[in-house]
Motif scaffolding. Sequence first.
Motif, PDB file in Angstrom:
ATOM      1  N   LYS A  29       0.850  -1.190   0.000  1.00 58.86           N
ATOM      2  CA  LYS A  29       0.000   0.000   0.000  1.00 58.86           C
ATOM      3  C   LYS A  29       0.886   1.241   0.000  1.00 58.86           C
ATOM      4  O   LYS A  29       1.802   1.361   0.804  1.00 58.86           O
ATOM      5  CB  LYS A  29      -0.904   0.029   1.221  1.00 58.86           C
ATOM      6  CG  LYS A  29      -2.026  -0.965   1.184  1.00 58.86           C
ATOM      7  CD  LYS A  29      -2.918  -0.797   2.395  1.00 58.86           C
ATOM      8  CE  LYS A  29      -3.991  -1.856   2.404  1.00 58.86           C
ATOM      9  NZ  LYS A  29      -4.850  -1.744   3.585  1.00 58.86           N
ATOM     10  N   ILE A  30       0.578   2.156  -0.897  1.00 57.37           N
ATOM     11  CA  ILE A  30       1.311   3.419  -0.941  1.00 57.37           C
ATOM     12  C   ILE A  30       0.506   4.508  -0.241  1.00 57.37           C
ATOM     13  O   ILE A  30       1.031   5.259   0.567  1.00 57.37           O
ATOM     14  CB  ILE A  30       1.624   3.819  -2.398  1.00 57.37           C
ATOM     15  CG1 ILE A  30       2.556   2.780  -3.001  1.00 57.37           C
ATOM     16  CG2 ILE A  30       2.236   5.200  -2.462  1.00 57.37           C
ATOM     17  CD1 ILE A  30       2.845   2.989  -4.451  1.00 57.37           C
ATOM     18  N   ILE A  36     -10.018   5.601  -0.159  1.00 61.85           N
ATOM     19  CA  ILE A  36      -9.085   5.609  -1.293  1.00 61.85           C
ATOM     20  C   ILE A  36      -7.818   4.858  -0.901  1.00 61.85           C
ATOM     21  O   ILE A  36      -7.165   5.193   0.087  1.00 61.85           O
ATOM     22  CB  ILE A  36      -8.726   7.052  -1.708  1.00 61.85           C
ATOM     23  CG1 ILE A  36      -9.982   7.803  -2.133  1.00 61.85           C
ATOM     24  CG2 ILE A  36      -7.690   7.037  -2.814  1.00 61.85           C
ATOM     25  CD1 ILE A  36      -9.753   9.274  -2.371  1.00 61.85           C
ATOM     26  N   GLN A  37      -7.504   3.845  -1.667  1.00 56.98           N
ATOM     27  CA  GLN A  37      -6.288   3.065  -1.428  1.00 56.98           C
ATOM     28  C   GLN A  37      -5.525   2.943  -2.732  1.00 56.98           C
ATOM     29  O   GLN A  37      -6.097   2.614  -3.768  1.00 56.98           O
ATOM     30  CB  GLN A  37      -6.615   1.679  -0.902  1.00 56.98           C
ATOM     31  CG  GLN A  37      -7.230   1.686   0.474  1.00 56.98           C
ATOM     32  CD  GLN A  37      -7.481   0.283   0.974  1.00 56.98           C
ATOM     33  OE1 GLN A  37      -7.208  -0.699   0.286  1.00 56.98           O
ATOM     34  NE2 GLN A  37      -8.012   0.193   2.181  1.00 56.98           N
ATOM     35  N   ILE A  38      -4.248   3.221  -2.670  1.00 58.39           N
ATOM     36  CA  ILE A  38      -3.376   3.055  -3.831  1.00 58.39           C
ATOM     37  C   ILE A  38      -2.288   2.068  -3.448  1.00 58.39           C
ATOM     38  O   ILE A  38      -1.645   2.211  -2.412  1.00 58.39           O
ATOM     39  CB  ILE A  38      -2.755   4.404  -4.256  1.00 58.39           C
ATOM     40  CG1 ILE A  38      -3.849   5.399  -4.616  1.00 58.39           C
ATOM     41  CG2 ILE A  38      -1.806   4.200  -5.425  1.00 58.39           C
ATOM     42  CD1 ILE A  38      -3.338   6.790  -4.891  1.00 58.39           C
TER      43      ILE A  38
END
Length: 70
Positions: A29-30, A36-38
């Motif tokens: 995970k960044i 919201i997950q990137i």
Amino acid sequence: MQRTVGLVLIVIGVIMLIWTGFTYTKKEKIVDAGPIQISADKEKSVNWPPYAGGIMLIGGVALLATAKRA
């Protein structure tokens, strides 16, 4: 038992001499901001020195040579 351990050490030592490491992909995970997950795929590598395989190979041969004959 000593002969079996010697043979296993020889096989692992030869494999370690041929392949000096491997890589794998891990999802990390960044950004994690609520809904919201990137995430991104990161490539990681695991390496070992070639002499480690040589030491295992020599140890296996020594164990095999000193094993009592049954």
